[in-house]
Design an enzyme around this catalytic site. Structure first.
Site, PDB file in Angstrom:
ATOM      1  N   GLU A  82       0.822  -1.212   0.000  1.00 49.52           N
ATOM      2  CA  GLU A  82       0.000   0.000   0.000  1.00 49.52           C
ATOM      3  C   GLU A  82       0.860   1.269   0.000  1.00 49.52           C
ATOM      4  O   GLU A  82       1.799   1.382   0.774  1.00 49.52           O
ATOM      5  CB  GLU A  82      -0.931   0.014   1.227  1.00 49.52           C
ATOM      6  N   CYS A 108      -8.331  -2.082   7.809  1.00 52.24           N
ATOM      7  CA  CYS A 108      -6.911  -2.082   7.420  1.00 52.24           C
ATOM      8  C   CYS A 108      -6.435  -0.659   7.159  1.00 52.24           C
ATOM      9  O   CYS A 108      -5.379  -0.236   7.630  1.00 52.24           O
ATOM     10  CB  CYS A 108      -6.679  -2.940   6.185  1.00 52.24           C
ATOM     11  N   HIS A 145      -1.098  -6.061   1.767  1.00 50.07           N
ATOM     12  CA  HIS A 145      -2.326  -6.855   1.705  1.00 50.07           C
ATOM     13  C   HIS A 145      -2.009  -8.202   1.058  1.00 50.07           C
ATOM     14  O   HIS A 145      -1.302  -8.262   0.046  1.00 50.07           O
ATOM     15  CB  HIS A 145      -3.405  -6.122   0.892  1.00 50.07           C
TER      16      HIS A 145
HETATM   17  N1  PCA Z   1      -8.485  -7.109   5.946  1.00 51.92           N
HETATM   18  C1  PCA Z   1      -9.512  -6.106   6.141  1.00 51.92           C
HETATM   19  C2  PCA Z   1      -9.604  -5.949   7.641  1.00 51.92           C
HETATM   20  C3  PCA Z   1      -8.857  -7.083   8.220  1.00 51.92           C
HETATM   21  C4  PCA Z   1      -8.129  -7.692   7.114  1.00 51.92           C
HETATM   22  O1  PCA Z   1      -7.308  -8.604   7.216  1.00 51.92           O
HETATM   23  C5  PCA Z   1      -9.233  -4.825   5.377  1.00 51.92           C
HETATM   24  O2  PCA Z   1      -8.628  -4.905   4.302  1.00 51.92           O
HETATM   25  O3  PCA Z   1      -9.634  -3.747   5.803  1.00 51.92           O
END
Ligand code: PCA
Length: 198
Positions: A83, A146, A170
């Site tokens: 990100e 997140c 992610h």
């Molecule tokens: N992914 C979610 C919240 C927890 C996770 O592992 C997100 O991308 O916000």
């Protein structure tokens, strides 16, 4: 004297219809991973707007990390994504694990619209891709928990003048990319971080 350097690696518990979260599994698996004087401290965060950032704050206070890397699941993505930004918005498509569902609200009334990750994104993508996994930069961490945790983490880093990197990766679903493969790619990223002494 404490010469050890600690990397705080966070994952998230499962939420919604996910029975498990690879971010939790890998934060636990990599907890205690050591390399050239660095140690990974794995911590699992609740998927909750009012608790995730608070648990992160407590972990930071206890562990006094030199680098911070957050992991989360983005099940619809085909590979690992690093990100670039956290945005000052909470717009939850479904309630978090404690029932909160803000729609289009700022995370911080007085906060900047977005904050850039301080982990060098291109180099991190390169390190992951070197492990043979699909890895790309991402311009949005979403508008759920997140993103909220990354925003809180970057806000703290700016206020505290934290010298180390703060970033977010992610992860895809383990059905898309085997967990062991994801783990090897993250180890590659960690070794690069250590070598770069960020
Ligand atoms: N992914 C979610 C919240 C927890 C996770 O592992 C997100 O991308 O916000």
């Amino acid at each position: 004297m404490d010469a050890e350097r600690r990397l705080l690696l966070t994952g998230f518990e499962p939420w919604a219809d996910h029975a498990a979260n690879p971010a939790e599994v890998l934060a636990r698996r990599l907890d205690g991973w050591r390399h050239r004087g660095w140690r990974v401290c794995g911590v699992v965060l609740p998927v909750a707007l009012d608790a995730g950032p608070a648990v992160l704050t407590a972990a930071r206070r206890d562990l006094r990390p030199h680098a911070v890397l957050h992991l989360g699941l983005a099940a619809s993505r085909p590979g690992l994504t690093v990100e670039r930004w956290a945005h000052n918005v909470a717009d939850f498509p479904l309630p978090d694990n404690r029932g909160a569902q803000p729609r289009g609200e700022p995370l911080a009334e007085d906060g900047p619209t977005r904050l850039a990750a301080t982990l060098p994104v291109a180099a991190a993508v390169h390190a992951l891709a070197a492990a043979g996994v699909p890895a790309t930069p991402s311009a949005s961490a979403g508008q759920f928990v997140c993103n909220a945790v990354l925003y809180a983490s970057l806000r703290w880093a700016a206020a505290a003048r934290f010298a180390g990197p703060v970033g977010f990766v992610h992860l895809p679903s383990p059905q898309t990319l085997a967990l062991d493969t994801q783990e090897r790619a993250l180890e590659r990223l960690l070794r690069w971080l250590v070598a770069a002494q960020l």
